[in-house]
Design a protein around this motif. Structure first.
Motif, PDB file in Angstrom:
ATOM      1  N   GLY A 132       0.814  -1.209   0.000  1.00 16.13           N
ATOM      2  CA  GLY A 132       0.000   0.000   0.000  1.00 16.13           C
ATOM      3  C   GLY A 132       0.844   1.253   0.000  1.00 16.13           C
ATOM      4  N   PHE A 133       1.903   1.249   0.812  1.00 18.00           N
ATOM      5  CA  PHE A 133       2.785   2.403   0.881  1.00 18.00           C
ATOM      6  C   PHE A 133       3.538   2.614  -0.426  1.00 18.00           C
ATOM      7  N   ALA A 134       3.839   1.529  -1.134  1.00 19.37           N
ATOM      8  CA  ALA A 134       4.509   1.662  -2.429  1.00 19.37           C
ATOM      9  C   ALA A 134       3.641   2.469  -3.387  1.00 19.37           C
ATOM     10  N   MET A 135       2.351   2.155  -3.410  1.00 19.13           N
ATOM     11  CA  MET A 135       1.433   2.896  -4.271  1.00 19.13           C
ATOM     12  C   MET A 135       1.335   4.357  -3.848  1.00 19.13           C
ATOM     13  N   LEU A 136       1.309   4.587  -2.532  1.00 21.67           N
ATOM     14  CA  LEU A 136       1.259   5.958  -2.027  1.00 21.67           C
ATOM     15  C   LEU A 136       2.503   6.749  -2.447  1.00 21.67           C
ATOM     16  N   GLN A 137       3.659   6.119  -2.328  1.00 21.29           N
ATOM     17  CA  GLN A 137       4.909   6.794  -2.682  1.00 21.29           C
ATOM     18  C   GLN A 137       4.966   7.111  -4.167  1.00 21.29           C
ATOM     19  N   ILE A 138       4.543   6.156  -4.996  1.00 25.13           N
ATOM     20  CA  ILE A 138       4.588   6.356  -6.448  1.00 25.13           C
ATOM     21  C   ILE A 138       3.703   7.529  -6.849  1.00 25.13           C
ATOM     22  N   ALA A 139       2.550   7.651  -6.203  1.00 28.28           N
ATOM     23  CA  ALA A 139       1.615   8.718  -6.552  1.00 28.28           C
ATOM     24  C   ALA A 139       1.998  10.050  -5.919  1.00 28.28           C
ATOM     25  N   ALA A 140       2.380  10.031  -4.628  1.00 29.70           N
ATOM     26  CA  ALA A 140       2.520  11.284  -3.873  1.00 29.70           C
ATOM     27  C   ALA A 140       3.798  12.047  -4.199  1.00 29.70           C
ATOM     28  N   ASN A 141       4.938  11.356  -4.336  1.00 25.85           N
ATOM     29  CA  ASN A 141       6.205  12.065  -4.535  1.00 25.85           C
ATOM     30  C   ASN A 141       6.245  12.877  -5.828  1.00 25.85           C
ATOM     31  N   PRO A 142       5.926  12.280  -6.982  1.00 26.17           N
ATOM     32  CA  PRO A 142       5.946  13.114  -8.195  1.00 26.17           C
ATOM     33  C   PRO A 142       4.856  14.175  -8.181  1.00 26.17           C
ATOM     34  N   TYR A 143       3.726  13.884  -7.539  1.00 23.47           N
ATOM     35  CA  TYR A 143       2.642  14.864  -7.479  1.00 23.47           C
ATOM     36  C   TYR A 143       3.087  16.125  -6.740  1.00 23.47           C
ATOM     37  N   VAL A 144       3.833  15.932  -5.643  1.00 21.45           N
ATOM     38  CA  VAL A 144       4.332  17.077  -4.881  1.00 21.45           C
ATOM     39  C   VAL A 144       5.328  17.885  -5.720  1.00 21.45           C
ATOM     40  N   THR A 145       6.168  17.204  -6.492  1.00 19.30           N
ATOM     41  CA  THR A 145       7.184  17.929  -7.278  1.00 19.30           C
ATOM     42  C   THR A 145       6.568  18.774  -8.374  1.00 19.30           C
ATOM     43  N   ILE A 146       5.379  18.404  -8.867  1.00 14.89           N
ATOM     44  CA  ILE A 146       4.786  19.164  -9.974  1.00 14.89           C
ATOM     45  C   ILE A 146       3.726  20.150  -9.512  1.00 14.89           C
ATOM     46  N   LEU A 147       3.516  20.266  -8.200  1.00 13.63           N
ATOM     47  CA  LEU A 147       2.600  21.283  -7.682  1.00 13.63           C
ATOM     48  C   LEU A 147       3.330  22.618  -7.574  1.00 13.63           C
TER      49      LEU A 147
END
Length: 481
Positions: A132-147
């Motif tokens: 579950g955390f793997a999916m969270l990391q894949i989604a959240a980290n790049p999302y933060v960089t492009i905000l």
């Protein structure tokens, strides 16, 4: 000549004003997985005692948890290569919801595992949480960089990771108290003391999944679905994957052994409850370092930046002082005793401030300086004993703080439509947290715990290399559009 990938959407937008609310919401995720991940450092000594394990078998806690990151992100990468990026299809929000639900299922397994006194079932629960955390990391980290603009991506990711460190700072204090004291007083088998904390995690993850499903998050940087393994064409990405492997493996190996290390008669001879408080200092150092990193790498005015770089460690020191002054038995503050402990942290904070000055707001340069400092601290810990070794290990948290966000942002820099694919590769490299701790445990069983720190020492030496040269390799072959 490989051309720089571009996104068909607004990932490079400089208008980050409208994204502040979305960024604030995402920090909740970073806090939660930090809070829960550090519980592994509490589980290791608890399971080691409850199931009579050696270091190697106790470290299977980290193998199961971080091994799941590898399996989950590898699966994601293979799907991305054959069918197109899942995040581009599902959206970042739905990726987060899926990750939270999976983590809730894994947390729920702790209840039957405790009832059956089954160490393998505990490991299975941790494995599912890791997926579950793997999916969270894949989604959240790049999302933060492009905000926001790409030039300040390192600053945003450092700030988000700072909230992750808030969780890792509070986690050992609460976890150590609940698992070693509160629930341990029932007289039941030691493994049963983890039931209620993980059932609580399950409920919290389910509530968060509902919240994220209902809220609106902007669709930034999504849309174009690419098949293939285009992200692997870039050497700085390949070397960045190895850097994350080494960084996570080194950090987890150190965090997993702090309690045992501080319990060594030649170091501090602390009981597990007291030693768990120093785990909080280790992760608290990451909190301070990441807030400082967010400031240093931002576009804040220089005067304000310098004021913040002084204020953050001072506030951190005051907080540590308050926490270490509280006597749980008498329910009173003993500020003299608290100061006698935290005063040893002052030189480390001063060194951290100085190193940020040398970093000159450059992500690669700062990574090199901080990685080299960790290598020196580990070398001292291997050959010294007593308080010197103790504070060198505890202080590493300060200097490992900027590792993840800086490596991640350097590897993602300019990757456009491949950001999620690169993110899956980087998250896959969290496998280092599964492999390096058992390797250190094996060396500790054979040659002693202090000598075993050669494993994270080598890992951080590579991290320093990536900061100096690795993130630049192959970039001359990339043409900017």
């Amino acid at each position: 000549m490989a051309s720089l990938p571009t996104s068909s959407t607004q990932s490079g937008s400089t208008d980050n004003q409208s994204y502040r609310g979305s960024f604030a919401i995402m920090t909740v995720l970073f806090f939660m997985w930090g809070f829960m991940t550090v519980f592994n450092d509490i589980l290791i000594p608890r399971f080691k005692e409850a199931f009579t394990l050696d270091y190697f078998h106790a470290m299977l806690v980290q193998f199961a948890f971080f091994g799941a990151y590898f399996i989950g992100s590898l699966t994601y990468f293979l799907i991305s290569a054959t069918s197109g990026d899942p995040i581009a299809k599902l959206g970042y929000k739905n990726g987060v919801v899926i990750g939270l639900v999976i983590a809730a299922i894994g947390s729920a397994l702790f209840w039957p595992a405790a009832g059956l006194l089954s160490y393998p079932l505990f490991l299975a629960g941790l494995f599912i949480v890791g997926l579950g955390f793997a999916m969270l990391q894949i989604a959240a980290n790049p999302y933060v960089t492009i905000l926001g603009p790409e030039r300040t991506a390192s600053s945003r990711l450092n700030l988000a990771q700072a909230f992750n460190s808030v969780g890792t700072t509070i986690g050992p204090l609460i976890g150590g108290y609940l698992i070693f004291q509160y629930f341990a007083k029932t007289g039941a088998h030691g493994a049963e003391s983890v039931k209620v904390p993980y059932l609580t995690f399950c409920i919290v993850f389910l509530i968060l999944s509902v919240i994220f499903f209902c809220i609106h998050l902007p669709h930034v940087g999504e849309g174009k679905i690419e098949r293939g393994i285009g992200a692997l064409k870039y050497p700085h990405v390949q070397l960045g994957v190895l850097a994350i492997f080494m960084y996570v493996g080194g950090e987890v190996a150190i965090g997993s052994t702090i309690i045992s290390f501080l319990g060594q008669p030649s170091v501090a001879g602390l009981a597990t409850v007291e030693a768990s408080k120093y785990v909080s200092l280790f992760w608290g150092g990451m909190l301070i370092g990441r807030f400082m990193g967010a400031v240093e790498l931002s576009e804040m005015k220089q005067v304000n930046k310098q004021l913040m770089l002084v204020a953050i460690p001072i506030l951190g020191l005051v907080l540590f002082w308050l926490l270490r002054s509280w006597d749980g038995d008498t329910h009173q503050f003993n500020f003299a005793d608290g100061w006698n402990i935290v005063k040893n942290y002052v030189p480390l904070l001063a060194l951290c401030w100085l190193l940020f000055q040398f970093g000159k707001a450059l992500a690669g340069r700062t990574l090199l300086i901080f990685g080299t400092t960790i290598v020196v601290l580990l070398a001292i810990s291997m050959f010294e004993g007593g308080k010197v070794a103790m504070w060198c290990i505890v202080g590493i948290g300060l200097f490992t703080s900027i590792g993840w966000p800086n490596i991640f942002s350097l590897a993602l820099d300019g990757m456009g439509i491949y950001k999620s694919q690169v993110s899956s590769l980087l998250v896959m490299a969290i496998l280092g947290g599964a492999l390096l701790p058992p390797l250190q445990g094996w060396i500790a069983d054979k040659h002693g715990l202090q000598i075993s720190y050669i494993v994270p020492l080598i890992a951080y030496a590579y991290v320093a290399f990536y900061g100096a040269f690795g993130h630049k390799v192959g970039r001359t072959q990339i043409e900017t559009p």
